[in-house]
Design a protein around this motif. Structure first.
Motif, PDB file in Angstrom:
ATOM      1  N   GLN A  75       0.916  -1.277  -0.003  1.00 17.34           N
ATOM      2  CA  GLN A  75       0.093   0.104   0.056  1.00 17.34           C
ATOM      3  C   GLN A  75       0.818   1.347   0.010  1.00 17.34           C
ATOM      4  N   LEU A  76       1.839   1.254   0.716  1.00 11.54           N
ATOM      5  CA  LEU A  76       2.949   2.544   0.868  1.00 11.54           C
ATOM      6  C   LEU A  76       3.652   2.585  -0.248  1.00 11.54           C
ATOM      7  N   LEU A  77       3.869   1.722  -0.992  1.00 11.13           N
ATOM      8  CA  LEU A  77       4.589   1.562  -2.400  1.00 11.13           C
ATOM      9  C   LEU A  77       3.523   2.173  -3.463  1.00 11.13           C
ATOM     10  N   THR A  78       2.330   1.210  -3.539  1.00 14.81           N
ATOM     11  CA  THR A  78       1.326   1.588  -4.788  1.00 14.81           C
ATOM     12  C   THR A  78       0.763   2.926  -4.529  1.00 14.81           C
ATOM     13  N   ALA A  79       0.067   3.406  -3.665  1.00 12.34           N
ATOM     14  CA  ALA A  79      -0.769   4.571  -3.499  1.00 12.34           C
ATOM     15  C   ALA A  79      -0.045   5.774  -3.925  1.00 12.34           C
ATOM     16  N   PRO A  80       0.989   6.202  -3.370  1.00 10.29           N
ATOM     17  CA  PRO A  80       1.660   7.363  -3.852  1.00 10.29           C
ATOM     18  C   PRO A  80       2.119   7.375  -5.230  1.00 10.29           C
ATOM     19  N   VAL A  81       2.641   6.203  -5.655  1.00  7.30           N
ATOM     20  CA  VAL A  81       3.098   6.235  -6.988  1.00  7.30           C
ATOM     21  C   VAL A  81       2.067   6.343  -8.190  1.00  7.30           C
ATOM     22  N   SER A  82       0.873   5.740  -7.816  1.00  7.38           N
ATOM     23  CA  SER A  82      -0.369   5.724  -8.517  1.00  7.38           C
ATOM     24  C   SER A  82      -0.977   7.000  -8.748  1.00  7.38           C
ATOM     25  N   ALA A  83      -0.796   7.678  -7.429  1.00  6.64           N
ATOM     26  CA  ALA A  83      -1.403   9.025  -7.528  1.00  6.64           C
ATOM     27  C   ALA A  83      -0.429  10.168  -8.166  1.00  6.64           C
ATOM     28  N   HIS A  84       0.808   9.873  -8.224  1.00  3.77           N
ATOM     29  CA  HIS A  84       1.774  10.360  -8.877  1.00  3.77           C
ATOM     30  C   HIS A  84       1.497  10.380 -10.455  1.00  3.77           C
ATOM     31  N   MET A  85       1.438   9.244 -10.678  1.00  5.43           N
ATOM     32  CA  MET A  85       1.080   9.016 -12.288  1.00  5.43           C
ATOM     33  C   MET A  85      -0.100   9.711 -12.753  1.00  5.43           C
ATOM     34  N   ILE A  86      -1.205   9.339 -11.769  1.00  8.54           N
ATOM     35  CA  ILE A  86      -2.461  10.065 -12.383  1.00  8.54           C
ATOM     36  C   ILE A  86      -2.442  11.568 -12.320  1.00  8.54           C
ATOM     37  N   GLY A  87      -1.726  12.362 -11.628  1.00  6.64           N
ATOM     38  CA  GLY A  87      -1.414  13.596 -11.481  1.00  6.64           C
ATOM     39  C   GLY A  87      -0.825  14.248 -12.726  1.00  6.64           C
ATOM     40  N   ARG A  88       0.446  13.325 -12.967  1.00  3.08           N
ATOM     41  CA  ARG A  88       1.108  13.682 -14.104  1.00  3.08           C
ATOM     42  C   ARG A  88       0.235  13.774 -15.500  1.00  3.08           C
ATOM     43  N   SER A  89      -0.361  12.471 -15.447  1.00  5.29           N
ATOM     44  CA  SER A  89      -1.291  12.483 -16.916  1.00  5.29           C
ATOM     45  C   SER A  89      -2.399  13.483 -16.816  1.00  5.29           C
ATOM     46  N   GLY A  90      -2.909  13.946 -15.611  1.00  7.90           N
ATOM     47  CA  GLY A  90      -3.994  14.990 -15.527  1.00  7.90           C
ATOM     48  C   GLY A  90      -3.358  16.174 -15.954  1.00  7.90           C
ATOM     49  N   TYR A  91      -2.327  16.576 -15.402  1.00 11.36           N
ATOM     50  CA  TYR A  91      -1.522  17.686 -15.821  1.00 11.36           C
ATOM     51  C   TYR A  91      -1.250  17.709 -17.272  1.00 11.36           C
ATOM     52  N   ARG A  92      -0.924  16.719 -18.040  1.00 12.91           N
ATOM     53  CA  ARG A  92      -0.655  16.741 -19.477  1.00 12.91           C
ATOM     54  C   ARG A  92      -1.945  16.740 -20.280  1.00 12.91           C
ATOM     55  N   THR A  93      -2.948  16.238 -19.801  1.00 12.56           N
ATOM     56  CA  THR A  93      -4.106  16.585 -20.365  1.00 12.56           C
ATOM     57  C   THR A  93      -5.101  17.593 -20.148  1.00 12.56           C
ATOM     58  N   LYS A  94      -4.523  18.541 -19.360  1.00 14.59           N
ATOM     59  CA  LYS A  94      -5.041  19.921 -19.096  1.00 14.59           C
ATOM     60  C   LYS A  94      -6.230  19.713 -18.100  1.00 14.59           C
ATOM     61  N   HIS A  95      -6.347  18.773 -17.220  1.00 16.50           N
ATOM     62  CA  HIS A  95      -7.250  18.520 -16.130  1.00 16.50           C
ATOM     63  C   HIS A  95      -6.883  19.069 -14.895  1.00 16.50           C
ATOM     64  N   VAL A  96      -5.865  19.891 -14.520  1.00 13.37           N
ATOM     65  CA  VAL A  96      -5.370  20.441 -13.501  1.00 13.37           C
ATOM     66  C   VAL A  96      -5.740  21.841 -13.550  1.00 13.37           C
ATOM     67  N   SER A  97      -6.205  22.293 -12.442  1.00 13.81           N
ATOM     68  CA  SER A  97      -6.651  23.699 -12.062  1.00 13.81           C
ATOM     69  C   SER A  97      -5.240  24.590 -11.624  1.00 13.81           C
ATOM     70  N   HIS A  98      -4.745  25.355 -12.506  1.00 14.28           N
ATOM     71  CA  HIS A  98      -3.694  26.233 -12.113  1.00 14.28           C
ATOM     72  C   HIS A  98      -3.750  27.172 -11.261  1.00 14.28           C
TER      73      HIS A  98
END
Length: 128
Positions: A75-98
């Motif tokens: 859980q410690l390894l997968t939760a932050p890593v998956s959140a990081h990848m979701i955050g990066r993909s959300g940033y690149r697809t313009k789903h992040v509020s600047h």
């Protein structure tokens, strides 16, 4: 001694469940992608740790400790890593509020990579 351990396990279990509940409420109420990811990972990992500690205290067996440690480690390894990848993909697809970003270091890195890619491709072909 048994009563004390039962109370301690109950306290850890309640606090862990409340942290997991806070994570779920944060997922439903926070306004944008990045704050939701923060709410999903931070309290959830600590909540699971407290729940697993409560379970180890309640079962009073050293045989379950490696299994619980492995489950929490995953859980410690997968939760932050998956959140990081979701955050990066959300940033690149313009789903992040600047509006919620204080310092946008990723924008500079993306601009540098895009400029390098344009430079490597050479000038655009001339139309006749």
């Amino acid at each position: 001694m048994d009563a004390f351990l039962d109370v301690l396990a109950a306290v850890f279990l309640i606090i862990g469940c409340l942290l997991s509940l806070v994570a779920g409420i944060g997922l439903m109420t926070f306004p944008d992608l990045l704050t939701r990811l923060h709410a999903a990972t931070k309290p959830q990992v600590l909540g699971f740790l407290l729940i697993f500690i409560a379970l180890a205290i309640h079962l009073r067996s050293w045989a379950v400790v490696p299994v619980l440690a492995l489950a929490w480690g995953m859980q410690l390894l997968t939760a932050p890593v998956s959140a990081h990848m979701i955050g990066r993909s959300g940033y690149r697809t313009k789903h992040v509020s600047h509006k919620s970003i204080y310092s946008d270091e990723l924008a500079e890195a993306i601009r540098a990579v895009e400029a390098e890619q344009r430079h490597d491709q050479g000038p655009p072909p001339q139309q006749q």
